[in-house]
Design a protein around this motif. Structure first.
Motif, PDB file in Angstrom:
ATOM      1  N   GLU A  54      13.354  47.905 -74.612  1.00  0.00           N
ATOM      2  CA  GLU A  54      13.270  46.669 -75.397  1.00  0.00           C
ATOM      3  C   GLU A  54      14.679  46.160 -75.640  1.00  0.00           C
ATOM      4  OE1 GLU A  54       9.216  47.360 -78.046  1.00  0.00           O
ATOM      5  OE2 GLU A  54      11.149  47.303 -79.043  1.00  0.00           O
ATOM      6  N   ALA A  55      14.865  44.845 -75.489  1.00  0.00           N
ATOM      7  CA  ALA A  55      16.168  44.235 -75.726  1.00  0.00           C
ATOM      8  C   ALA A  55      16.251  43.750 -77.171  1.00  0.00           C
ATOM      9  CB  ALA A  55      16.378  43.070 -74.762  1.00  0.00           C
ATOM     10  N   TYR A  56      17.387  43.997 -77.819  1.00  0.00           N
ATOM     11  CA  TYR A  56      17.676  43.483 -79.165  1.00  0.00           C
ATOM     12  C   TYR A  56      18.929  42.632 -79.062  1.00  0.00           C
ATOM     13  CZ  TYR A  56      13.815  46.065 -80.882  1.00  0.00           C
ATOM     14  OH  TYR A  56      12.530  46.483 -81.083  1.00  0.00           O
ATOM     15  N   PRO A  59      22.897  38.808 -83.361  1.00  0.00           N
ATOM     16  CA  PRO A  59      22.931  37.941 -84.538  1.00  0.00           C
ATOM     17  C   PRO A  59      21.722  37.011 -84.675  1.00  0.00           C
ATOM     18  CG  PRO A  59      25.060  37.950 -83.464  1.00  0.00           C
ATOM     19  CD  PRO A  59      24.147  38.765 -82.601  1.00  0.00           C
ATOM     20  N   GLU A  60      21.176  36.530 -83.542  1.00  0.00           N
ATOM     21  CA  GLU A  60      20.088  35.550 -83.596  1.00  0.00           C
ATOM     22  C   GLU A  60      18.711  36.207 -83.604  1.00  0.00           C
ATOM     23  OE1 GLU A  60      22.244  35.627 -80.836  1.00  0.00           O
ATOM     24  OE2 GLU A  60      23.767  34.504 -81.938  1.00  0.00           O
ATOM     25  N   ASP A  61      18.660  37.513 -83.501  1.00  0.00           N
ATOM     26  CA  ASP A  61      17.388  38.223 -83.345  1.00  0.00           C
ATOM     27  C   ASP A  61      17.031  38.924 -84.655  1.00  0.00           C
ATOM     28  OD1 ASP A  61      15.259  39.817 -82.669  1.00  0.00           O
ATOM     29  OD2 ASP A  61      16.250  40.797 -80.983  1.00  0.00           O
ATOM     30  N   LYS A  62      16.043  38.362 -85.340  1.00  0.00           N
ATOM     31  CA  LYS A  62      15.714  38.879 -86.663  1.00  0.00           C
ATOM     32  C   LYS A  62      15.262  40.339 -86.629  1.00  0.00           C
ATOM     33  CE  LYS A  62      13.352  37.569 -90.898  1.00  0.00           C
ATOM     34  NZ  LYS A  62      12.116  37.033 -91.458  1.00  0.00           N
ATOM     35  N   ALA A  63      14.806  40.803 -85.486  1.00  0.00           N
ATOM     36  CA  ALA A  63      14.342  42.187 -85.381  1.00  0.00           C
ATOM     37  C   ALA A  63      15.491  43.174 -85.146  1.00  0.00           C
ATOM     38  CB  ALA A  63      13.324  42.310 -84.246  1.00  0.00           C
ATOM     39  N   VAL A 175       6.381  42.426 -68.550  1.00  0.00           N
ATOM     40  CA  VAL A 175       7.090  41.882 -69.703  1.00  0.00           C
ATOM     41  C   VAL A 175       6.102  41.633 -70.835  1.00  0.00           C
ATOM     42  CG1 VAL A 175       8.567  40.012 -70.537  1.00  0.00           C
ATOM     43  CG2 VAL A 175       8.666  40.704 -68.134  1.00  0.00           C
ATOM     44  N   GLY A 176       6.492  41.970 -72.073  1.00  0.00           N
ATOM     45  CA  GLY A 176       5.605  41.721 -73.206  1.00  0.00           C
ATOM     46  C   GLY A 176       6.378  41.617 -74.502  1.00  0.00           C
ATOM     47  N   LYS A 177       5.626  41.541 -75.606  1.00  0.00           N
ATOM     48  CA  LYS A 177       6.239  41.503 -76.933  1.00  0.00           C
ATOM     49  C   LYS A 177       6.712  42.895 -77.319  1.00  0.00           C
ATOM     50  CE  LYS A 177       2.895  38.083 -78.594  1.00  0.00           C
ATOM     51  NZ  LYS A 177       1.874  37.804 -79.610  1.00  0.00           N
ATOM     52  N   ARG A 178       7.704  42.922 -78.200  1.00  0.00           N
ATOM     53  CA  ARG A 178       8.207  44.210 -78.663  1.00  0.00           C
ATOM     54  C   ARG A 178       7.233  44.856 -79.651  1.00  0.00           C
ATOM     55  NH1 ARG A 178      14.137  42.208 -80.206  1.00  0.00           N
ATOM     56  NH2 ARG A 178      12.867  40.489 -80.982  1.00  0.00           N
ATOM     57  N   ILE A 179       7.443  46.148 -79.883  1.00  0.00           N
ATOM     58  CA  ILE A 179       6.527  46.953 -80.684  1.00  0.00           C
ATOM     59  C   ILE A 179       7.125  47.215 -82.071  1.00  0.00           C
ATOM     60  CG2 ILE A 179       5.368  49.204 -80.836  1.00  0.00           C
ATOM     61  CD1 ILE A 179       4.350  47.725 -78.458  1.00  0.00           C
ATOM     62  N   GLY A 180       6.274  47.159 -83.091  1.00  0.00           N
ATOM     63  CA  GLY A 180       6.672  47.647 -84.408  1.00  0.00           C
ATOM     64  C   GLY A 180       7.605  46.743 -85.183  1.00  0.00           C
ATOM     65  N   ASP A 189       7.432  37.737 -81.469  1.00  0.00           N
ATOM     66  CA  ASP A 189       6.752  37.290 -80.253  1.00  0.00           C
ATOM     67  C   ASP A 189       7.678  37.129 -79.045  1.00  0.00           C
ATOM     68  OD1 ASP A 189       4.255  37.153 -81.524  1.00  0.00           O
ATOM     69  OD2 ASP A 189       4.684  35.144 -82.288  1.00  0.00           O
ATOM     70  N   TYR A 190       8.966  37.396 -79.224  1.00  0.00           N
ATOM     71  CA  TYR A 190       9.887  37.232 -78.095  1.00  0.00           C
ATOM     72  C   TYR A 190       9.517  38.199 -76.969  1.00  0.00           C
ATOM     73  CZ  TYR A 190      13.025  34.749 -81.380  1.00  0.00           C
ATOM     74  OH  TYR A 190      13.575  33.887 -82.289  1.00  0.00           O
ATOM     75  N   PRO A 191       9.562  37.735 -75.720  1.00  0.00           N
ATOM     76  CA  PRO A 191       9.205  38.595 -74.571  1.00  0.00           C
ATOM     77  C   PRO A 191      10.374  39.486 -74.161  1.00  0.00           C
ATOM     78  CG  PRO A 191       9.720  36.402 -73.787  1.00  0.00           C
ATOM     79  CD  PRO A 191       9.841  36.352 -75.295  1.00  0.00           C
ATOM     80  N   LEU A 192      10.664  40.485 -74.991  1.00  0.00           N
ATOM     81  CA  LEU A 192      11.861  41.301 -74.772  1.00  0.00           C
ATOM     82  C   LEU A 192      11.541  42.770 -74.502  1.00  0.00           C
ATOM     83  CD1 LEU A 192      14.188  39.733 -77.496  1.00  0.00           C
ATOM     84  CD2 LEU A 192      14.187  39.313 -75.033  1.00  0.00           C
TER      85      LEU A 192
END
Length: 209
Positions: A54-56, A59-63, A175-180, A189-192
């Motif tokens: 999973e990509a994080y 700064p712009e990624d709230k997760a 490719v899908g949404k991240r978990i947790g 919902d980002y496809p990371l």
DNA sequence: GACCGGATTATCT
DNA sequence: GATAATCCGGTCT
């Protein structure tokens, strides 16, 4: 070619070089799939092929832990060079990420699942199970199976004891949404999330997007 | 599906 | 110093 010894079996590997980690986080997250993750300890060597990441995005990624450039003792390594391990604890488990992006760009890639390769008996002992599929099919499980701990925080993947080497090229990537990360607003919902299509060691089945 | 363990951090008081 | 929240896993229902 580097050689590492797993008890009686020599393991011939080609380590990924510094340049490999300098591609964009989105590319790296996909190109890590099929690579071999290796950990040497006094108990022996264990390794597995990365099959889920999973990509994080920082700064712009709230997760991401580094959302809004939050810089603490914990997130500090993410601001450094790519190719370093970012380990952190969540509840009772240790999770491992590959730091990516340029310096001062706190991005990272979570390794969510691997497919066991060498040191399987050692992994079974560490995980207290004999079921192959249950050894490394989750981010907390694979660190325990491979012996990755907070001692690996800030360690480079370019040299022992923690390494990433060439493995195989996946036939197809999903490719899908991240978990947790349900409480991360629109970021959930980002496809990371990326995984090797159809691989049995992926942590959770989920629809592709 | 739900609950909970229990390390770490941010955000209060 | 307390409390809530977390990129999870095991166990139960």
């Amino acid at each position: 070619m580097d050689t590492f010894f797993n008890n009686e079996n020599p393991l011939q590997i080609r380590l990924k070089t510094k340049e490999f980690y300098q591609q964009s986080t989105l590319e790296l997250a996909q190109n890590l799939l099929g690579c071999l993750l290796i950990k040497e300890t006094s108990e022996g060597v264990a390794s597995g092929y990365i099959v889920e990441t999973e990509a994080y995005m920082g700064p712009e990624d709230k997760a991401a832990h580094s959302f809004q450039n939050r810089r603490t003792k914990r997130t500090e390594v993410m601001f450094g060079e790519a190719g370093i391990a970012y380990t952190y604890k969540m509840h009772t488990h240790c999770l491992v990420n590959v730091v990516s992006g340029e310096k001062e760009k706190p991005q990272a890639i979570l390794i969510r699942a691997v497919e066991p390769f060498t040191g399987i008996p050692l992994m079974k002992t560490r995980r207290q199970t004999t079921e192959l599929r249950n050894l490394t099919n989750g981010p907390g499980k694979l660190t325990k199976a491979l012996g990755i701990t907070m001692d690996d925080y800030g360690s480079s993947f370019l040299s022992p004891p923690l390494m990433i080497a060439e493995g195989y090229i996946p036939e197809s990537i999903s490719v899908g949404k991240r978990i947790g990360i349900e409480n991360s607003g629109e970021a959930k919902d980002y496809p990371l999330r990326f995984w090797v299509k159809g691989n049995a060691f992926v942590s959770r089945h989920q629809r592709e997007i």
